[in-house]
Scaffold this active site. Structure first.
Site, PDB file in Angstrom:
ATOM      1  N   LYS A  96       8.348  48.026  15.525  1.00 14.91           N
ATOM      2  CA  LYS A  96       8.077  48.958  14.903  1.00 14.91           C
ATOM      3  C   LYS A  96       6.576  49.380  15.048  1.00 14.91           C
ATOM      4  O   LYS A  96       5.923  48.717  15.617  1.00 14.91           O
ATOM      5  CB  LYS A  96       8.481  48.841  13.336  1.00 14.91           C
ATOM      6  CG  LYS A  96      10.040  48.839  13.301  1.00 14.91           C
ATOM      7  CD  LYS A  96      10.168  48.505  11.790  1.00 14.91           C
ATOM      8  CE  LYS A  96      11.777  48.445  11.436  1.00 14.91           C
ATOM      9  NZ  LYS A  96      12.059  48.369  10.020  1.00 14.91           N
TER      10      LYS A  96
ATOM     11  N   TYR B 203      17.818  56.680  10.590  1.00 15.40           N
ATOM     12  CA  TYR B 203      18.198  56.083   9.258  1.00 15.40           C
ATOM     13  C   TYR B 203      18.986  56.745   8.306  1.00 15.40           C
ATOM     14  O   TYR B 203      18.794  56.635   7.101  1.00 15.40           O
ATOM     15  CB  TYR B 203      16.685  55.870   8.619  1.00 15.40           C
ATOM     16  CG  TYR B 203      16.135  54.535   9.351  1.00 15.40           C
ATOM     17  CD1 TYR B 203      16.447  53.300   9.008  1.00 15.40           C
ATOM     18  CD2 TYR B 203      14.824  54.665   9.749  1.00 15.40           C
ATOM     19  CE1 TYR B 203      16.033  52.397   9.715  1.00 15.40           C
ATOM     20  CE2 TYR B 203      14.122  53.494  10.488  1.00 15.40           C
ATOM     21  CZ  TYR B 203      14.872  52.366  10.547  1.00 15.40           C
ATOM     22  OH  TYR B 203      14.245  51.135  10.932  1.00 15.40           O
TER      23      TYR B 203
ATOM     24  N   ASN C  47       7.768  46.098   8.421  1.00 15.57           N
ATOM     25  CA  ASN C  47       8.178  44.638   8.751  1.00 15.57           C
ATOM     26  C   ASN C  47       8.480  44.368  10.401  1.00 15.57           C
ATOM     27  O   ASN C  47       9.654  43.566  10.799  1.00 15.57           O
ATOM     28  CB  ASN C  47       9.483  44.392   7.928  1.00 15.57           C
ATOM     29  CG  ASN C  47      10.708  45.268   8.446  1.00 15.57           C
ATOM     30  OD1 ASN C  47      10.470  46.040   8.974  1.00 15.57           O
ATOM     31  ND2 ASN C  47      11.706  45.182   7.734  1.00 15.57           N
TER      32      ASN C  47
ATOM     33  N   HIS D 157      13.055  46.332  14.094  1.00 16.35           N
ATOM     34  CA  HIS D 157      14.462  46.721  13.570  1.00 16.35           C
ATOM     35  C   HIS D 157      15.485  45.881  14.438  1.00 16.35           C
ATOM     36  O   HIS D 157      15.201  45.786  15.660  1.00 16.35           O
ATOM     37  CB  HIS D 157      14.704  48.217  13.722  1.00 16.35           C
ATOM     38  CG  HIS D 157      16.051  48.807  13.684  1.00 16.35           C
ATOM     39  ND1 HIS D 157      16.648  49.011  12.325  1.00 16.35           N
ATOM     40  CD2 HIS D 157      17.088  48.867  14.559  1.00 16.35           C
ATOM     41  CE1 HIS D 157      18.006  49.313  12.659  1.00 16.35           C
ATOM     42  NE2 HIS D 157      18.218  49.096  13.985  1.00 16.35           N
TER      43      HIS D 157
ATOM     44  N   GLU E 120      23.475  52.777  18.149  1.00 10.78           N
ATOM     45  CA  GLU E 120      21.953  52.850  18.107  1.00 10.78           C
ATOM     46  C   GLU E 120      21.366  52.709  19.472  1.00 10.78           C
ATOM     47  O   GLU E 120      20.426  53.288  19.834  1.00 10.78           O
ATOM     48  CB  GLU E 120      21.355  51.639  17.149  1.00 10.78           C
ATOM     49  CG  GLU E 120      21.582  51.946  15.841  1.00 10.78           C
ATOM     50  CD  GLU E 120      21.304  50.970  14.802  1.00 10.78           C
ATOM     51  OE1 GLU E 120      20.618  49.998  15.173  1.00 10.78           O
ATOM     52  OE2 GLU E 120      21.307  51.062  13.435  1.00 10.78           O
TER      53      GLU E 120
END
Ligand code: GDP
Length: 140
Positions: A8, A48, A111, A114, A125
């Site tokens: 990320k 998302y 965080n 993913h 995905e």
């Protein structure tokens, strides 16, 4: 089998992408495809979509479009469940020691990585970011 990981924007900006790749390879994943990209608003919203309407959705989309990220198609036996184990809990404060989020994440939102949460989502995905030719072309 394949699963999708994304390093990320927080981890890329902090110069931690190389450490994340090293961690994944040491854990036994083969990186079958990867690229650096910056998600558009539309891409982040679509990726998302399942979280649309949640209180953190707008902030998550803003974060994910804030800078470059690195989607990766990762291969391993039982890749989906194993990658979830290797990255740790969503909130790094709750993540097990030695997991990627414990080691590299800044917060529950920022965080570091993913990972797809089911085989169905992994297929969707991986296809979101990589063409079949990119997954097969380099590997014969
Ligand atoms: P994941 O599967 O562990 O990535 O977690 P989720 O699918 O539940 O959430 C997707 C992403 O939204 C997370 O990885 C975080 O970046 C972000 N997120 C999840 N929950 C929260 C929250 O409570 N607050 C904020 N600010 N972000 C969140």
């Amino acid at each position: 089998m394949l699963t999708l990981g994304i390093i990320k924007p927080d981890a890329v900006a902090a110069g931690k992408a190389g450490k994340v790749f090293a961690h994944l390879e040491k854990a036994g994943f083969t990186v079958r495809a990867a690229r650096m990209t910056r998600l558009s608003q539309g891409q982040a919203e679509a990726f998302y979509e399942v979280h649309r309407g949640r209180p953190f959705y707008d902030s998550l989309v803003a974060f994910m479009t804030s800078g470059p990220c690195i989607p990766m198609a990762l291969e391993c036996d039982d890749a989906v469940a194993y990658l979830r184990q290797v990255i740790g809990a969503t909130d790094p404060a709750q993540a097990e020691p030695g997991t990627i989020r414990k080691l590299f994440a800044e917060s529950k939102e920022r965080n570091a990585i993913h990972a797809s949460d089911s085989p169905e989502n992994a297929a969707r995905e991986v296809a979101f970011f990589f063409a079949e030719s990119e997954l097969k072309g380099l590997w014969g």
